[in-house]
Design a protein around this motif. Sequence first.
Motif, PDB file in Angstrom:
ATOM      1  N   GLN A  96     -14.344  13.266  -7.713  1.00 27.51           N
ATOM      2  CA  GLN A  96     -15.524  12.475  -7.355  1.00 27.51           C
ATOM      3  C   GLN A  96     -16.378  12.191  -8.590  1.00 27.51           C
ATOM      4  OE1 GLN A  96     -17.119  15.059  -4.325  1.00 27.51           O
ATOM      5  NE2 GLN A  96     -16.110  13.923  -2.681  1.00 27.51           N
ATOM      6  N   ARG A  97     -16.564  13.204  -9.430  1.00 23.40           N
ATOM      7  CA  ARG A  97     -17.363  13.035 -10.645  1.00 23.40           C
ATOM      8  C   ARG A  97     -16.703  12.029 -11.591  1.00 23.40           C
ATOM      9  NH1 ARG A  97     -17.769  18.280 -12.479  1.00 23.40           N
ATOM     10  NH2 ARG A  97     -16.427  17.946 -14.250  1.00 23.40           N
ATOM     11  N   LEU A  98     -15.393  12.123 -11.734  1.00 29.51           N
ATOM     12  CA  LEU A  98     -14.660  11.198 -12.596  1.00 29.51           C
ATOM     13  C   LEU A  98     -14.704   9.769 -12.047  1.00 29.51           C
ATOM     14  CD1 LEU A  98     -11.592  13.462 -13.378  1.00 29.51           C
ATOM     15  CD2 LEU A  98     -13.395  12.800 -14.975  1.00 29.51           C
ATOM     16  N   THR A  99     -14.579   9.642 -10.735  1.00 29.52           N
ATOM     17  CA  THR A  99     -14.655   8.327 -10.098  1.00 29.52           C
ATOM     18  C   THR A  99     -16.008   7.690 -10.354  1.00 29.52           C
ATOM     19  OG1 THR A  99     -13.074   8.953  -8.383  1.00 29.52           O
ATOM     20  CG2 THR A  99     -14.542   7.120  -7.876  1.00 29.52           C
ATOM     21  N   GLU A 100     -17.072   8.458 -10.202  1.00 29.20           N
ATOM     22  CA  GLU A 100     -18.420   7.925 -10.443  1.00 29.20           C
ATOM     23  C   GLU A 100     -18.601   7.557 -11.916  1.00 29.20           C
ATOM     24  OE1 GLU A 100     -20.476   6.980  -8.087  1.00 29.20           O
ATOM     25  OE2 GLU A 100     -18.971   7.695  -6.674  1.00 29.20           O
ATOM     26  N   ALA A 101     -18.030   8.344 -12.812  1.00 25.95           N
ATOM     27  CA  ALA A 101     -18.126   8.036 -14.241  1.00 25.95           C
ATOM     28  C   ALA A 101     -17.405   6.721 -14.561  1.00 25.95           C
ATOM     29  CB  ALA A 101     -17.539   9.183 -15.066  1.00 25.95           C
ATOM     30  N   LEU A 102     -16.230   6.514 -13.960  1.00 25.73           N
ATOM     31  CA  LEU A 102     -15.500   5.248 -14.191  1.00 25.73           C
ATOM     32  C   LEU A 102     -16.261   4.062 -13.605  1.00 25.73           C
ATOM     33  CD1 LEU A 102     -11.811   6.350 -13.589  1.00 25.73           C
ATOM     34  CD2 LEU A 102     -12.834   5.602 -15.738  1.00 25.73           C
TER      35      LEU A 102
ATOM     36  N   MET B 294       0.820  -1.208   0.000  1.00 24.96           N
ATOM     37  CA  MET B 294       0.000   0.000   0.000  1.00 24.96           C
ATOM     38  C   MET B 294       0.858   1.264   0.000  1.00 24.96           C
ATOM     39  SD  MET B 294      -2.719  -1.340  -0.320  1.00 24.96           S
ATOM     40  CE  MET B 294      -4.285  -0.706   0.113  1.00 24.96           C
ATOM     41  N   HIS B 295       2.108   1.117  -0.304  1.00 24.39           N
ATOM     42  CA  HIS B 295       3.036   2.248  -0.318  1.00 24.39           C
ATOM     43  C   HIS B 295       2.664   3.168  -1.478  1.00 24.39           C
ATOM     44  CE1 HIS B 295       6.763   4.232   0.717  1.00 24.39           C
ATOM     45  NE2 HIS B 295       7.074   4.270  -0.549  1.00 24.39           N
ATOM     46  N   ARG B 296       2.172   4.339  -1.153  1.00 24.08           N
ATOM     47  CA  ARG B 296       1.726   5.261  -2.182  1.00 24.08           C
ATOM     48  C   ARG B 296       2.561   6.527  -2.164  1.00 24.08           C
ATOM     49  NH1 ARG B 296      -3.303   3.057  -0.973  1.00 24.08           N
ATOM     50  NH2 ARG B 296      -4.178   2.064  -2.785  1.00 24.08           N
ATOM     51  N   THR B 297       3.843   6.374  -2.205  1.00 23.92           N
ATOM     52  CA  THR B 297       4.718   7.533  -2.257  1.00 23.92           C
ATOM     53  C   THR B 297       5.198   7.685  -3.680  1.00 23.92           C
ATOM     54  OG1 THR B 297       5.425   7.198   0.004  1.00 23.92           O
ATOM     55  CG2 THR B 297       6.820   8.573  -1.363  1.00 23.92           C
ATOM     56  N   HIS B 298       5.039   8.857  -4.210  1.00 24.77           N
ATOM     57  CA  HIS B 298       5.449   9.138  -5.576  1.00 24.77           C
ATOM     58  C   HIS B 298       6.710   9.997  -5.522  1.00 24.77           C
ATOM     59  CE1 HIS B 298       5.077   9.963  -9.823  1.00 24.77           C
ATOM     60  NE2 HIS B 298       5.186  11.239  -9.570  1.00 24.77           N
ATOM     61  N   VAL B 299       7.732   9.615  -6.240  1.00 27.69           N
ATOM     62  CA  VAL B 299       8.975  10.373  -6.250  1.00 27.69           C
ATOM     63  C   VAL B 299       9.044  11.144  -7.556  1.00 27.69           C
ATOM     64  CG1 VAL B 299      11.476  10.252  -6.184  1.00 27.69           C
ATOM     65  CG2 VAL B 299      10.127   8.664  -4.833  1.00 27.69           C
ATOM     66  N   GLN B 300       9.156  12.447  -7.445  1.00 28.36           N
ATOM     67  CA  GLN B 300       9.217  13.304  -8.618  1.00 28.36           C
ATOM     68  C   GLN B 300      10.329  14.321  -8.399  1.00 28.36           C
ATOM     69  OE1 GLN B 300       5.662  15.605  -9.303  1.00 28.36           O
ATOM     70  NE2 GLN B 300       6.006  15.581 -11.491  1.00 28.36           N
ATOM     71  N   GLN B 301      11.309  14.281  -9.259  1.00 34.74           N
ATOM     72  CA  GLN B 301      12.455  15.179  -9.197  1.00 34.74           C
ATOM     73  C   GLN B 301      13.112  15.156  -7.816  1.00 34.74           C
ATOM     74  OE1 GLN B 301      10.843  18.921 -10.429  1.00 34.74           O
ATOM     75  NE2 GLN B 301      10.848  18.363 -12.585  1.00 34.74           N
TER      76      GLN B 301
ATOM     77  N   ALA C  65      -5.212   8.129  -6.154  1.00 39.16           N
ATOM     78  CA  ALA C  65      -4.843   6.715  -6.215  1.00 39.16           C
ATOM     79  C   ALA C  65      -6.054   5.880  -6.621  1.00 39.16           C
ATOM     80  CB  ALA C  65      -4.295   6.255  -4.870  1.00 39.16           C
ATOM     81  N   HIS C  66      -7.231   6.222  -6.092  1.00 39.04           N
ATOM     82  CA  HIS C  66      -8.456   5.493  -6.419  1.00 39.04           C
ATOM     83  C   HIS C  66      -8.820   5.679  -7.894  1.00 39.04           C
ATOM     84  CE1 HIS C  66     -12.126   3.382  -5.630  1.00 39.04           C
ATOM     85  NE2 HIS C  66     -12.874   4.409  -5.953  1.00 39.04           N
ATOM     86  N   LEU C  67      -8.665   6.896  -8.394  1.00 37.81           N
ATOM     87  CA  LEU C  67      -8.948   7.183  -9.799  1.00 37.81           C
ATOM     88  C   LEU C  67      -8.036   6.356 -10.713  1.00 37.81           C
ATOM     89  CD1 LEU C  67     -10.832   9.160 -11.346  1.00 37.81           C
ATOM     90  CD2 LEU C  67      -8.927  10.757 -11.392  1.00 37.81           C
ATOM     91  N   VAL C  68      -6.765   6.277 -10.363  1.00 37.33           N
ATOM     92  CA  VAL C  68      -5.804   5.498 -11.159  1.00 37.33           C
ATOM     93  C   VAL C  68      -6.149   4.009 -11.102  1.00 37.33           C
ATOM     94  CG1 VAL C  68      -3.373   4.818 -11.332  1.00 37.33           C
ATOM     95  CG2 VAL C  68      -3.980   7.216 -10.950  1.00 37.33           C
ATOM     96  N   ARG C  69      -6.521   3.515  -9.910  1.00 32.43           N
ATOM     97  CA  ARG C  69      -6.907   2.102  -9.782  1.00 32.43           C
ATOM     98  C   ARG C  69      -8.127   1.785 -10.638  1.00 32.43           C
ATOM     99  NH1 ARG C  69      -5.908   2.913  -4.277  1.00 32.43           N
ATOM    100  NH2 ARG C  69      -8.139   3.148  -3.897  1.00 32.43           N
ATOM    101  N   LEU C  70      -9.137   2.658 -10.590  1.00 36.68           N
ATOM    102  CA  LEU C  70     -10.338   2.432 -11.392  1.00 36.68           C
ATOM    103  C   LEU C  70     -10.013   2.443 -12.881  1.00 36.68           C
ATOM    104  CD1 LEU C  70     -13.031   4.539  -9.511  1.00 36.68           C
ATOM    105  CD2 LEU C  70     -12.984   2.068  -9.789  1.00 36.68           C
ATOM    106  N   TRP C  71      -9.155   3.361 -13.300  1.00 40.09           N
ATOM    107  CA  TRP C  71      -8.751   3.423 -14.705  1.00 40.09           C
ATOM    108  C   TRP C  71      -8.073   2.106 -15.111  1.00 40.09           C
ATOM    109  CZ3 TRP C  71      -9.993   6.129 -18.797  1.00 40.09           C
ATOM    110  CH2 TRP C  71      -9.176   6.065 -19.931  1.00 40.09           C
ATOM    111  N   GLY C  72      -7.245   1.594 -14.233  1.00 37.95           N
ATOM    112  CA  GLY C  72      -6.585   0.311 -14.495  1.00 37.95           C
ATOM    113  C   GLY C  72      -7.594  -0.820 -14.624  1.00 37.95           C
ATOM    114  N   ARG C  73      -8.621  -0.810 -13.785  1.00 38.21           N
ATOM    115  CA  ARG C  73      -9.655  -1.852 -13.865  1.00 38.21           C
ATOM    116  C   ARG C  73     -10.442  -1.747 -15.169  1.00 38.21           C
ATOM    117  NH1 ARG C  73     -11.680  -1.119  -7.750  1.00 38.21           N
ATOM    118  NH2 ARG C  73      -9.899  -2.117  -6.760  1.00 38.21           N
TER     119      ARG C  73
END
Length: 148
Positions: free
Chosen positions: A136-142, A71-78, A89-97
Amino acid sequence: MIKHKLQLLGIAKTWACKTLPGWDDQMHRDLLQRHGARALPDTQRVSARSMNAMQLEASLSDYEQRGWSRMHRTHVQQGVSRVVPERIAHLVRLWGRVANAGKVQNGSRAALLRWCERQVQHSVPNLDALTVPECQRLTEALKAWMVR
């Protein structure tokens, strides 16, 4: 689900190689073999692809006991690490599904950003640019897309 567990196992292996002293590819294969992996006939190498879901889960649990967190949700950027907000994270998971279900042709992050732009009707350079109501709107749409 097996595809997802294989991806997690790859992430866990990368973590172990970077974090655990002396961890290498052979140690990873030994761990897999302890949990039921066999050598594939084409490569003659022990592979996670030969494992079922329960064996993959046991391997992931083994890595968790060594300190890896799935469940490590650390993003390294620069060079700066930050925790990814749960809504993103939830939006990305739903997109993956949705992508795994075959409902989109391209399951990449760039494709997700383009889809978000079409839905919210403004430029979305990254997912952090979305407001909470937009997420929230995007999550519901997915979710609705998955049901159809």
